[in-house]
Motif scaffolding. Structure first.
Motif, PDB file in Angstrom:
ATOM      1  N   ARG A 226       1.168  -1.211  -0.074  1.00  0.00           N
ATOM      2  CA  ARG A 226      -0.056   0.165  -0.220  1.00  0.00           C
ATOM      3  C   ARG A 226       0.573   1.439  -0.153  1.00  0.00           C
ATOM      4  O   ARG A 226       0.798   2.339  -0.811  1.00  0.00           O
ATOM      5  N   GLU A 227       1.565   1.362   0.577  1.00  0.00           N
ATOM      6  CA  GLU A 227       2.860   2.341   0.985  1.00  0.00           C
ATOM      7  C   GLU A 227       3.803   2.485  -1.226  1.00  0.00           C
ATOM      8  O   GLU A 227       3.689   3.643  -0.840  1.00  0.00           O
ATOM      9  N   ARG A 228       3.679   1.935  -1.509  1.00  0.00           N
ATOM     10  CA  ARG A 228       4.507   2.004  -3.028  1.00  0.00           C
ATOM     11  C   ARG A 228       3.343   2.034  -3.394  1.00  0.00           C
ATOM     12  O   ARG A 228       3.461   3.777  -3.723  1.00  0.00           O
ATOM     13  N   LYS A 229       2.511   1.733  -3.367  1.00  0.00           N
ATOM     14  CA  LYS A 229       0.943   2.624  -4.481  1.00  0.00           C
ATOM     15  C   LYS A 229       0.747   3.769  -4.413  1.00  0.00           C
ATOM     16  O   LYS A 229       0.441   4.873  -5.054  1.00  0.00           O
ATOM     17  N   ILE A 230       0.857   4.108  -3.240  1.00  0.00           N
ATOM     18  CA  ILE A 230       0.091   5.777  -2.334  1.00  0.00           C
ATOM     19  C   ILE A 230       1.349   6.130  -3.048  1.00  0.00           C
ATOM     20  O   ILE A 230       1.326   7.563  -3.374  1.00  0.00           O
ATOM     21  N   VAL A 231       3.354   6.036  -2.871  1.00  0.00           N
ATOM     22  CA  VAL A 231       3.335   6.577  -3.152  1.00  0.00           C
ATOM     23  C   VAL A 231       4.239   7.407  -4.471  1.00  0.00           C
ATOM     24  O   VAL A 231       4.531   8.248  -5.023  1.00  0.00           O
ATOM     25  N   ARG A 232       3.513   5.556  -5.478  1.00  0.00           N
ATOM     26  CA  ARG A 232       3.370   6.027  -6.583  1.00  0.00           C
ATOM     27  C   ARG A 232       2.246   7.057  -7.172  1.00  0.00           C
ATOM     28  O   ARG A 232       2.726   8.044  -8.221  1.00  0.00           O
ATOM     29  N   TYR A 233       0.657   7.171  -6.661  1.00  0.00           N
ATOM     30  CA  TYR A 233       0.385   7.969  -7.224  1.00  0.00           C
ATOM     31  C   TYR A 233       0.833   9.269  -6.496  1.00  0.00           C
ATOM     32  O   TYR A 233       0.677  10.711  -7.326  1.00  0.00           O
ATOM     33  N   ILE A 234       1.792   9.270  -5.405  1.00  0.00           N
ATOM     34  CA  ILE A 234       1.719  10.626  -5.650  1.00  0.00           C
ATOM     35  C   ILE A 234       2.843  11.400  -6.517  1.00  0.00           C
ATOM     36  O   ILE A 234       2.737  13.305  -6.342  1.00  0.00           O
ATOM     37  N   TRP A 235       3.425  11.149  -6.451  1.00  0.00           N
ATOM     38  CA  TRP A 235       4.354  11.550  -7.721  1.00  0.00           C
ATOM     39  C   TRP A 235       3.350  11.221  -8.789  1.00  0.00           C
ATOM     40  O   TRP A 235       4.804  12.373 -10.104  1.00  0.00           O
ATOM     41  N   LEU A 236       3.221  10.531  -9.444  1.00  0.00           N
ATOM     42  CA  LEU A 236       2.498  10.555 -10.662  1.00  0.00           C
ATOM     43  C   LEU A 236       2.063  12.295 -10.575  1.00  0.00           C
ATOM     44  O   LEU A 236       1.924  12.445 -11.832  1.00  0.00           O
ATOM     45  N   ILE A 237       1.156  12.077  -9.500  1.00  0.00           N
ATOM     46  CA  ILE A 237       0.629  13.763  -9.472  1.00  0.00           C
ATOM     47  C   ILE A 237       1.753  14.700  -9.342  1.00  0.00           C
ATOM     48  O   ILE A 237       1.115  15.559 -10.144  1.00  0.00           O
ATOM     49  N   ALA A 238       2.553  14.816  -8.687  1.00  0.00           N
ATOM     50  CA  ALA A 238       3.632  15.112  -8.645  1.00  0.00           C
ATOM     51  C   ALA A 238       4.159  15.797  -9.556  1.00  0.00           C
ATOM     52  O   ALA A 238       3.954  17.144 -10.463  1.00  0.00           O
ATOM     53  N   ILE A 239       4.342  15.020 -11.478  1.00  0.00           N
ATOM     54  CA  ILE A 239       4.504  15.002 -12.272  1.00  0.00           C
ATOM     55  C   ILE A 239       4.125  15.176 -13.614  1.00  0.00           C
ATOM     56  O   ILE A 239       3.896  16.661 -13.502  1.00  0.00           O
ATOM     57  N   VAL A 240       2.408  15.177 -12.998  1.00  0.00           N
ATOM     58  CA  VAL A 240       1.999  15.936 -14.041  1.00  0.00           C
ATOM     59  C   VAL A 240       1.583  17.303 -13.831  1.00  0.00           C
ATOM     60  O   VAL A 240       1.485  18.124 -14.433  1.00  0.00           O
ATOM     61  N   ILE A 241       1.734  17.250 -12.311  1.00  0.00           N
ATOM     62  CA  ILE A 241       1.271  19.377 -11.695  1.00  0.00           C
ATOM     63  C   ILE A 241       3.347  20.156 -12.609  1.00  0.00           C
ATOM     64  O   ILE A 241       2.834  20.985 -12.677  1.00  0.00           O
ATOM     65  N   MET A 242       4.069  19.890 -12.275  1.00  0.00           N
ATOM     66  CA  MET A 242       5.437  20.236 -12.119  1.00  0.00           C
ATOM     67  C   MET A 242       5.935  20.245 -13.316  1.00  0.00           C
ATOM     68  O   MET A 242       6.680  21.502 -14.234  1.00  0.00           O
ATOM     69  N   THR A 243       5.437  18.907 -14.887  1.00  0.00           N
ATOM     70  CA  THR A 243       5.796  18.970 -16.464  1.00  0.00           C
ATOM     71  C   THR A 243       6.149  20.030 -16.833  1.00  0.00           C
ATOM     72  O   THR A 243       6.368  20.645 -16.976  1.00  0.00           O
ATOM     73  N   PRO A 244       4.095  20.421 -17.255  1.00  0.00           N
ATOM     74  CA  PRO A 244       4.082  21.662 -17.749  1.00  0.00           C
ATOM     75  C   PRO A 244       4.836  23.310 -16.995  1.00  0.00           C
ATOM     76  O   PRO A 244       5.052  24.731 -17.713  1.00  0.00           O
ATOM     77  N   SER A 245       4.699  23.161 -15.808  1.00  0.00           N
ATOM     78  CA  SER A 245       5.388  24.416 -15.101  1.00  0.00           C
ATOM     79  C   SER A 245       6.547  24.921 -14.670  1.00  0.00           C
ATOM     80  O   SER A 245       7.278  25.681 -15.898  1.00  0.00           O
ATOM     81  N   ILE A 246       7.589  23.771 -15.139  1.00  0.00           N
ATOM     82  CA  ILE A 246       8.966  23.002 -15.534  1.00  0.00           C
ATOM     83  C   ILE A 246       8.810  24.461 -17.115  1.00  0.00           C
ATOM     84  O   ILE A 246       9.722  24.906 -17.318  1.00  0.00           O
ATOM     85  N   TYR A 247       8.643  23.448 -17.321  1.00  0.00           N
ATOM     86  CA  TYR A 247       8.497  23.735 -19.692  1.00  0.00           C
ATOM     87  C   TYR A 247       8.188  25.737 -19.687  1.00  0.00           C
ATOM     88  O   TYR A 247       7.809  26.133 -20.334  1.00  0.00           O
ATOM     89  N   ILE A 248       6.860  26.326 -18.743  1.00  0.00           N
ATOM     90  CA  ILE A 248       6.275  27.096 -18.641  1.00  0.00           C
ATOM     91  C   ILE A 248       7.638  28.693 -18.417  1.00  0.00           C
ATOM     92  O   ILE A 248       8.237  29.324 -18.763  1.00  0.00           O
ATOM     93  N   ALA A 249       8.183  27.381 -17.317  1.00  0.00           N
ATOM     94  CA  ALA A 249       9.085  28.390 -16.443  1.00  0.00           C
ATOM     95  C   ALA A 249      10.808  28.866 -17.550  1.00  0.00           C
ATOM     96  O   ALA A 249      10.910  28.986 -17.720  1.00  0.00           O
ATOM     97  N   TYR A 250      10.933  27.410 -18.156  1.00  0.00           N
ATOM     98  CA  TYR A 250      11.913  27.152 -19.877  1.00  0.00           C
ATOM     99  C   TYR A 250      11.644  28.003 -20.468  1.00  0.00           C
ATOM    100  O   TYR A 250      12.996  28.800 -21.108  1.00  0.00           O
ATOM    101  N   ARG A 251      10.700  28.005 -20.933  1.00  0.00           N
ATOM    102  CA  ARG A 251       9.983  29.353 -22.285  1.00  0.00           C
ATOM    103  C   ARG A 251       9.619  30.836 -22.280  1.00  0.00           C
ATOM    104  O   ARG A 251      10.444  31.334 -22.463  1.00  0.00           O
TER     105      ARG A 251
END
Length: 441
Positions: A226-251
């Motif tokens: 359950r811990e692995r599953k929850i951690v995976r979900y957390i990082w998946l959400i974090a990556i989804v949130i972070m990716t466009p922000s990093i690209y935007i900041a780069y632009r």
């Protein structure tokens, strides 16, 4: 030598130690959790802050906007998201995202209703400042977030949190988005949300970094799976949130560097005695970059332009297109009023240089602000303008008045109502009682 380095390292680690005066971890988590939830007093405070910020933007009052930012509780959910990612607290992460969405939605709807009712619909400098994020907004959000979470983890609370609320400016972009919906400015709406997203992401990132540095305890789960599953979900959400922000900041970084290099290139390479740059535009769309210039005066030969074009890489402008309009091509794009505006600008610059030291000491400040970015957004049909102080002499008395002289040329004829709106906006923006305005055609 090694001993000296060791002493310096020990000194720096001791001075920058974040464990000093650190509050109990449970108290910090409880405090952040309390600020995440938007219900009752928090929600009412948010609504009141929205109205205050909207009024401040409406009347172009910086002081009122600062007051709204101090009142607003909207930073709570953002820090909650950062804490949730840093401690593997999936429930806190979900609650933070949900409440941030609720807060942003209520802010936009409330400000939309206010601007829908308000009789004032002029676009002013405070509103425009929230529609076009720059690299500096990224730095402010990140370092402001760092300061905020560091202050939030201390036993002794200081005035850092209010300062962070002012610096990171989360409320004004949301109110600007509401204004954009009420007035039908889609580009303003996207720009304002863009700025809010950038600010939120980098405050969240700063919170995550400090939480990891202070080694907050991670949430324990009943089973390893359950811990692995929850951690995976957390990082998946974090990556989804972070990716466009990093690209935007780069632009944003790329665009800022390009515009800075382009301005330096034009200033250095087109400083010619008998030729003047009337207008300059910098365009960047994906990998395509271009500089478009409109010249007046003695024509520059094709060979000279080609030679200047070859120097583009020296200014970090490799793969940038240089477009120069001059001669017949330029005359089709400018009119007499534009030339007059440019000449007037040069005349006033020369007069300013020739002022004596005594005159400088006795005369008030006559510098005129640069309104190009604002006017470009407000009046896309405007080709050029000139703005300066001038003396108005009354023939029937010895009185001499100092007034602003504004001249502008447009692609098409303006209506009387648009002229009146422009004149009112200029008076408000310049805080001027008197303004002489001439436009063409």
């Amino acid at each position: 030598m090694k001993r000296t380095i060791s002493h310096i390292t020990h000194f720096l680690l001791d001075r920058f130690n974040l464990q000093d005066d650190r509050a109990d971890e449970k108290e910090i988590v409880i405090a952040i959790n309390r600020e995440v939830h938007f219900k009752g007093p928090n929600l009412w405070t948010l609504v009141f802050a929205i109205f205050i910020a909207s009024i401040g933007l409406n009347v172009n009052s910086t002081a009122v906007i600062i007051g709204a930012m101090l009142i607003s509780p909207i930073m709570g959910p953002i820090m909650g998201i950062g804490l949730g990612i840093g401690t593997n607290d999936f429930d806190l992460l979900k609650k933070g995202i949900k409440n941030l969405g609720i807060a942003a939605g209520i802010s936009i709807i409330t400000s939309w209703l206010y601007f829908l009712i308000s009789p004032l619909h002029d676009t002013n400098s405070e509103l425009l400042a929230r529609t076009n994020p720059s690299i500096w907004d990224v730095f402010i959000a990140f370092f402001g977030g760092m300061a905020g979470i560091v202050a939030g983890t201390r036993r002794e609370k200081s005035n850092v949190i209010p300062g962070v609320a002012i610096a990171t400016a989360l409320m004004p972009p949301l109110c600007t988005a509401g204004f954009s919906l009420a007035t039908g400015h889609l580009l303003y709406f996207l720009g304002a949300l863009y700025l809010f997203f950038i600010n939120s992401f980098f405050i969240c990132l700063a919170t995550f970094i400090i939480v990891k540095h202070l080694r907050f305890h991670k949430k324990e789960f009943e089973s390893t799976d359950r811990e692995r599953k929850i951690v995976r979900y957390i990082w998946l959400i974090a990556i989804v949130i972070m990716t466009p922000s990093i690209y935007i900041a780069y632009r944003i970084v790329q665009r800022s560097i390009f515009e800075s290099n382009a301005k330096l290139f034009v200033a250095k390479e087109f400083e010619l005695p008998r030729t003047q740059v009337i207008t300059k535009n910098y365009f960047m769309s994906g990998a395509k970059k271009s500089i478009e210039l409109l010249l007046f005066g003695q024509d520059i030969s094709t060979n000279a332009i080609d030679s200047i074009r070859k120097r583009l890489p020296q200014y970090g402008l490799r793969n940038t297109t240089l477009v120069v309009h001059q001669g017949l091509d330029a005359r089709q794009r400018i009119d007499l009023a534009e030339i007059k505006a440019s000449i007037l600008e040069d005349v006033f610059k020369q007069e300013k240089k020739s002022d004596t030291i005594s005159a400088i000491k006795t005369q008030p400040d006559t510098s005129a602000p640069d309104l190009r970015s604002e006017l470009k957004v407000l009046y896309p049909d405007m080709k050029s303008y000139s703005l300066s102080h001038t003396n108005a002499y009354a023939l029937d008395s010895p009185r001499v008045d100092t007034v602003y002289l504004f001249t502008a040329s447009f692609n098409k004829r303006m209506s009387g109502k648009v002229k009146q709106t422009l004149q009112s906006w200029l008076k408000q923006r310049l805080r001027a009682d008197s303004l002489l305005m001439y436009t063409s055609p």
